[in-house]
Design a protein around this motif. Structure first.
Motif, PDB file in Angstrom:
ATOM      1  N   THR A   1      -5.810  -3.894  -7.866  1.00 33.48           N
ATOM      2  CA  THR A   1      -5.001  -5.030  -7.856  1.00 33.48           C
ATOM      3  C   THR A   1      -4.209  -5.427  -9.237  1.00 33.48           C
ATOM      4  O   THR A   1      -4.778  -5.260 -10.458  1.00 33.48           O
ATOM      5  CB  THR A   1      -5.611  -6.287  -7.604  1.00 33.48           C
ATOM      6  OG1 THR A   1      -6.473  -6.265  -6.141  1.00 33.48           O
ATOM      7  CG2 THR A   1      -4.803  -7.838  -7.403  1.00 33.48           C
TER       8      THR A   1
ATOM      9  N   SER B   1       0.753  -1.335   0.037  1.00 36.11           N
ATOM     10  CA  SER B   1      -0.139  -0.167  -0.217  1.00 36.11           C
ATOM     11  C   SER B   1       0.900   1.189   0.072  1.00 36.11           C
ATOM     12  O   SER B   1       1.867   1.358   0.517  1.00 36.11           O
ATOM     13  CB  SER B   1      -1.044   0.121   1.242  1.00 36.11           C
ATOM     14  OG  SER B   1      -1.661  -1.012   1.099  1.00 36.11           O
ATOM     15  N   PHE B   2       0.484   2.157  -0.751  1.00 35.16           N
ATOM     16  CA  PHE B   2       1.096   3.593  -0.693  1.00 35.16           C
ATOM     17  C   PHE B   2       0.465   4.391   0.173  1.00 35.16           C
ATOM     18  O   PHE B   2       1.012   5.294   0.655  1.00 35.16           O
ATOM     19  CB  PHE B   2       1.210   4.045  -2.333  1.00 35.16           C
ATOM     20  CG  PHE B   2       1.970   3.273  -3.033  1.00 35.16           C
ATOM     21  CD1 PHE B   2       1.464   3.035  -4.391  1.00 35.16           C
ATOM     22  CD2 PHE B   2       3.230   2.880  -3.032  1.00 35.16           C
ATOM     23  CE1 PHE B   2       2.147   2.256  -5.377  1.00 35.16           C
ATOM     24  CE2 PHE B   2       4.036   2.371  -3.906  1.00 35.16           C
ATOM     25  CZ  PHE B   2       3.488   1.821  -5.237  1.00 35.16           C
TER      26      PHE B   2
ATOM     27  N   SER C   1      -7.583   4.227 -12.040  1.00 36.58           N
ATOM     28  CA  SER C   1      -7.055   2.767 -11.975  1.00 36.58           C
ATOM     29  C   SER C   1      -6.306   2.238 -13.355  1.00 36.58           C
ATOM     30  O   SER C   1      -5.609   1.770 -13.241  1.00 36.58           O
ATOM     31  CB  SER C   1      -8.355   1.875 -11.614  1.00 36.58           C
ATOM     32  OG  SER C   1      -9.166   1.975 -12.501  1.00 36.58           O
TER      33      SER C   1
ATOM     34  N   ALA D   1       2.158  -0.181 -13.309  1.00 35.88           N
ATOM     35  CA  ALA D   1       2.556  -1.638 -12.900  1.00 35.88           C
ATOM     36  C   ALA D   1       3.070  -2.350 -14.207  1.00 35.88           C
ATOM     37  O   ALA D   1       3.896  -3.061 -14.234  1.00 35.88           O
ATOM     38  CB  ALA D   1       1.254  -2.194 -12.353  1.00 35.88           C
TER      39      ALA D   1
ATOM     40  N   ARG E   1      -8.852   1.048  -4.534  1.00 32.84           N
ATOM     41  CA  ARG E   1      -7.808  -0.208  -4.726  1.00 32.84           C
ATOM     42  C   ARG E   1      -7.779  -0.756  -6.067  1.00 32.84           C
ATOM     43  O   ARG E   1      -8.879  -1.141  -6.362  1.00 32.84           O
ATOM     44  CB  ARG E   1      -8.236  -1.243  -3.508  1.00 32.84           C
ATOM     45  CG  ARG E   1      -8.158  -0.853  -2.065  1.00 32.84           C
ATOM     46  CD  ARG E   1      -8.764  -2.220  -1.207  1.00 32.84           C
ATOM     47  NE  ARG E   1      -8.491  -1.864   0.129  1.00 32.84           N
ATOM     48  CZ  ARG E   1      -8.047  -1.251   1.032  1.00 32.84           C
ATOM     49  NH1 ARG E   1      -7.642  -0.029   0.647  1.00 32.84           N
ATOM     50  NH2 ARG E   1      -8.107  -1.319   2.120  1.00 32.84           N
TER      51      ARG E   1
ATOM     52  N   VAL F   1      -2.975   3.580 -12.688  1.00 29.71           N
ATOM     53  CA  VAL F   1      -2.031   2.581 -11.884  1.00 29.71           C
ATOM     54  C   VAL F   1      -1.712   1.310 -12.745  1.00 29.71           C
ATOM     55  O   VAL F   1      -0.687   1.046 -12.736  1.00 29.71           O
ATOM     56  CB  VAL F   1      -2.966   2.401 -10.773  1.00 29.71           C
ATOM     57  CG1 VAL F   1      -2.518   1.140  -9.913  1.00 29.71           C
ATOM     58  CG2 VAL F   1      -3.096   3.522  -9.683  1.00 29.71           C
TER      59      VAL F   1
ATOM     60  N   TYR G   1      -0.157  -7.584  -6.242  1.00 24.81           N
ATOM     61  CA  TYR G   1      -0.221  -6.227  -5.189  1.00 24.81           C
ATOM     62  C   TYR G   1      -1.346  -5.652  -5.139  1.00 24.81           C
ATOM     63  O   TYR G   1      -1.737  -5.080  -6.434  1.00 24.81           O
ATOM     64  CB  TYR G   1       1.172  -5.273  -5.662  1.00 24.81           C
ATOM     65  CG  TYR G   1       2.492  -5.872  -5.545  1.00 24.81           C
ATOM     66  CD1 TYR G   1       3.340  -5.915  -4.464  1.00 24.81           C
ATOM     67  CD2 TYR G   1       3.011  -6.571  -6.668  1.00 24.81           C
ATOM     68  CE1 TYR G   1       4.503  -6.292  -4.262  1.00 24.81           C
ATOM     69  CE2 TYR G   1       4.440  -6.941  -6.487  1.00 24.81           C
ATOM     70  CZ  TYR G   1       5.001  -7.043  -5.352  1.00 24.81           C
ATOM     71  OH  TYR G   1       6.319  -7.727  -5.338  1.00 24.81           O
ATOM     72  N   THR G   2      -1.794  -4.892  -4.026  1.00 21.81           N
ATOM     73  CA  THR G   2      -2.801  -4.054  -4.008  1.00 21.81           C
ATOM     74  C   THR G   2      -2.261  -2.763  -3.853  1.00 21.81           C
ATOM     75  O   THR G   2      -1.588  -2.398  -2.846  1.00 21.81           O
ATOM     76  CB  THR G   2      -3.921  -4.463  -3.008  1.00 21.81           C
ATOM     77  OG1 THR G   2      -4.247  -5.862  -3.170  1.00 21.81           O
ATOM     78  CG2 THR G   2      -5.185  -3.750  -3.020  1.00 21.81           C
ATOM     79  N   ILE G   3      -2.634  -1.718  -4.826  1.00 24.19           N
ATOM     80  CA  ILE G   3      -2.204  -0.321  -4.741  1.00 24.19           C
ATOM     81  C   ILE G   3      -3.345   0.322  -4.272  1.00 24.19           C
ATOM     82  O   ILE G   3      -4.683   0.409  -4.643  1.00 24.19           O
ATOM     83  CB  ILE G   3      -1.583   0.115  -5.855  1.00 24.19           C
ATOM     84  CG1 ILE G   3      -0.769  -0.890  -6.889  1.00 24.19           C
ATOM     85  CG2 ILE G   3      -1.157   1.623  -5.955  1.00 24.19           C
ATOM     86  CD1 ILE G   3       0.626  -0.978  -6.193  1.00 24.19           C
TER      87      ILE G   3
END
Length: 94
Positions: free
Chosen positions: A16, A5-6, A33, A40, A14, A36, A24-26
């Protein structure tokens, strides 16, 4: 599932993602999203690229090399951007 988590606020979005075969769950609200997931994906791609030429690297060393390569790319782009801005300013001043 591995968790990262950031931000810890429970009201945050959230997302994934999978990076280097780990989930990872960001958590956050600053970016969409899709952004993100793009970030990733780029990290995963860079890790695979580096791992392809250095099969002996463990995950920690692979992550450090990925961070170093990414920061190097960022600094080069930042320098190129500053040069471009300077060039544009000189043209405006003429």
């Amino acid at each position: 599932m591995q968790g990262a988590s950031f931000v810890t606020d429970e009201k945050k979005d959230r997302v994934t993602v999978e990076i280097n075969n780990r989930t990872y769950t960001i958590v956050g609200d600053e970016e969409s999203s899709s952004h993100v997931r793009l970030v990733a994906s780029l990290v995963d791609q860079k890790m695979k690229e580096i791992q392809g030429t250095n099969r002996h690297l463990d995950t920690a060393n692979l992550a450090v090399l990925t961070a170093l390569n990414t920061m190097n790319d960022y600094l080069k782009l930042k320098e190129d951007y500053a040069t471009l801005l300077g060039s544009m300013k000189r043209k405006e001043d003429k």
